[in-house]
Write a protein that holds these residues in place. Sequence first.
Motif, PDB file in Angstrom:
ATOM      1  N   ILE A 181      96.532  17.593  49.501  1.00 39.29           N
ATOM      2  CA  ILE A 181      97.268  18.732  48.931  1.00 39.29           C
ATOM      3  C   ILE A 181      96.435  19.318  47.807  1.00 39.29           C
ATOM      4  O   ILE A 181      95.995  18.609  46.901  1.00 39.29           O
ATOM      5  N   PRO A 227      95.415  21.078  44.395  1.00 38.32           N
ATOM      6  CA  PRO A 227      96.068  20.984  43.076  1.00 38.32           C
ATOM      7  C   PRO A 227      97.039  22.124  42.797  1.00 38.32           C
ATOM      8  O   PRO A 227      98.070  21.910  42.155  1.00 38.32           O
ATOM      9  N   GLU A 268      98.958  23.560  44.876  1.00 37.82           N
ATOM     10  CA  GLU A 268     100.169  23.401  45.682  1.00 37.82           C
ATOM     11  C   GLU A 268     101.039  22.238  45.203  1.00 37.82           C
ATOM     12  O   GLU A 268     102.221  22.154  45.565  1.00 37.82           O
ATOM     13  N   ARG A 269     100.494  21.315  44.412  1.00 37.13           N
ATOM     14  CA  ARG A 269     101.213  20.087  44.079  1.00 37.13           C
ATOM     15  C   ARG A 269     102.468  20.334  43.241  1.00 37.13           C
ATOM     16  O   ARG A 269     103.413  19.549  43.286  1.00 37.13           O
ATOM     17  N   ASP A 291     104.714  11.613  41.217  1.00 39.40           N
ATOM     18  CA  ASP A 291     103.458  12.353  41.057  1.00 39.40           C
ATOM     19  C   ASP A 291     102.688  12.305  42.373  1.00 39.40           C
ATOM     20  O   ASP A 291     102.847  11.373  43.179  1.00 39.40           O
ATOM     21  N   VAL A 292     101.854  13.314  42.567  1.00 41.16           N
ATOM     22  CA  VAL A 292     101.017  13.345  43.765  1.00 41.16           C
ATOM     23  C   VAL A 292      99.561  13.514  43.324  1.00 41.16           C
ATOM     24  O   VAL A 292      99.255  14.313  42.433  1.00 41.16           O
ATOM     25  N   SER A 330      95.183  13.026  44.776  1.00 38.78           N
ATOM     26  CA  SER A 330      94.290  12.840  45.924  1.00 38.78           C
ATOM     27  C   SER A 330      94.096  11.345  46.150  1.00 38.78           C
ATOM     28  O   SER A 330      94.099  10.546  45.202  1.00 38.78           O
ATOM     29  N   SER A 386      96.313  11.958  50.491  1.00 45.13           N
ATOM     30  CA  SER A 386      97.211  12.136  49.341  1.00 45.13           C
ATOM     31  C   SER A 386      97.765  10.771  48.927  1.00 45.13           C
ATOM     32  O   SER A 386      97.871   9.849  49.741  1.00 45.13           O
ATOM     33  N   PHE A 414     101.166   9.537  46.887  1.00 48.71           N
ATOM     34  CA  PHE A 414     102.434   9.797  46.203  1.00 48.71           C
ATOM     35  C   PHE A 414     102.825   8.542  45.435  1.00 48.71           C
ATOM     36  O   PHE A 414     102.932   7.457  46.013  1.00 48.71           O
TER      37      PHE A 414
END
Length: 507
Positions: free
Chosen positions: A433, A435, A437-438, A475-476, A478, A490, A492
């Motif tokens: 995803i 950054p 878009e997160r 939080d998400v 890489s 990703s 999570f």
Amino acid sequence: MNDRDAGLAGINEPPQPADLYLPPNPEPEENIQHSLFGEILDWMLAPLLLLWPMSIAITYLVAKSIANQPFDHALEDSVTVLAQQVREVDGKAVSRLPGTARDILRADDVDNVYFQVTGPYKEYVDGDRELPLPDNPDRYRTGTVHFRNDAMNGTQVRVAFSYVNLRPAARNVEPHAALVQVAETLDKRAHLANEIIKGVILPQFIILPIVLALVWFALARGLSPLAELQRRIRARRPDDLSPIDATQVPEEISPLVGSLNDMLSRLSQTIDMQKRFIADAAHQMKTPLAGMRMQSELALRQLDPDEIHRSLEQLAKSSESATRLVNQLLALARAENQPHTGLAFELVDLNVLARDTVQDWVQASFSYRIDLGFEASDAGVALEGNAMMLRELLSNLIDNALRYTPAGGSVTVRVRSNAQQAILEVEDTGPGIAPAERAHVFERFYRILGSSASGSGLGLAIVREIAQQHGAEVDVFSNPRGFAKKLPGSLFRVTFPPPPIIVEESD
């Protein structure tokens, strides 16, 4: 699948979202209403009505004391005059009271007056023989007038008496002291006391109703702001949830108005959330329902069995998509409408919960041809939470990872902890995803542009809502292990609030 998936097989069906949980209706409480006006009136009038009889009793005692004083002074004067007429003649006490003085002494239109003179040996000298003598004469000083209450022929009398030393040089009472007594009945005293009581009590009978009326009026006047506030609230439109103006209410009611405004604000937010949910649900349901209708109409027009079969396959996929959307809408509604204080929290072992949830998704990972693994913490990680909601959170993270990870990739569920936090991670080797878009992926119905994976855009919104109700942060990132394999992926991460309770892992 690798070795870490041993023991996760044998599961035939992918997980289905749990049915919407409805808590049991609480037992109705007894409906007891209390009148604030009546309660305040009771607390104000009850002491007044209780103290009033006490006031009458005290006033009566004071009136009797006041009435006794002038008559006691008159008796004292009579005893003093009579004592001056007592002399010792030939060793005997005699009274030289003239006849006119006797008439004056006994002259009274209301009370009966008695007098008596006795000698040093209690021998009768003059006056009324029936008048009783005082007890313990040794305790009385000579030359001083004393008072006592006694009875004469069954009638209560007030007696003034004095011991008269016939020989002034002698200090003892007997045998050189004569006794002089004057007594009178109590009719004048009682009459005067009653007159005083009437003069004090009768005005109270007039003042008390006035006081009660004034208290009633003052209380009604003081509570009128509550009635005005009630009128203003009743006059509002049903859809008016604006705050109540607190500047027009007394200071004591301001906290109540503030609480009402807080409740109206929360109610407005809840209604807006429900309206937004209904609008979003209706909008999202249009697409699968329209697809199902189109495929069914197309199947009805086809004559070729292969084309009919293909249309039916598309209809089944659209039905599956609609079912999944409905289930996720129900899950989101359950998560959003479950108040934080209403969750049934219990001690949950995160290792056990995550392992069981991963087992439920093993069969689905086979169909996606994805390596699904689980890495447990060395020690059991326990926390306070709702097990059903936490399974829903993890299921949506796993579902999201499986859908966006290409075939041949891997998804890893990991539980770990440190001295202060419990951490749940879901790691995949998908496209990752960006950054930018997160910050939006947790919004409802948000889909990343250019993504070809199927989905409703509700899974991560459900994750965020459940995490917030458990005080956790999502939080998400890489995938830090994806760079070595040239697969962005990703990660999570759900971080639960400290402190977790560390327990030994159960078998």
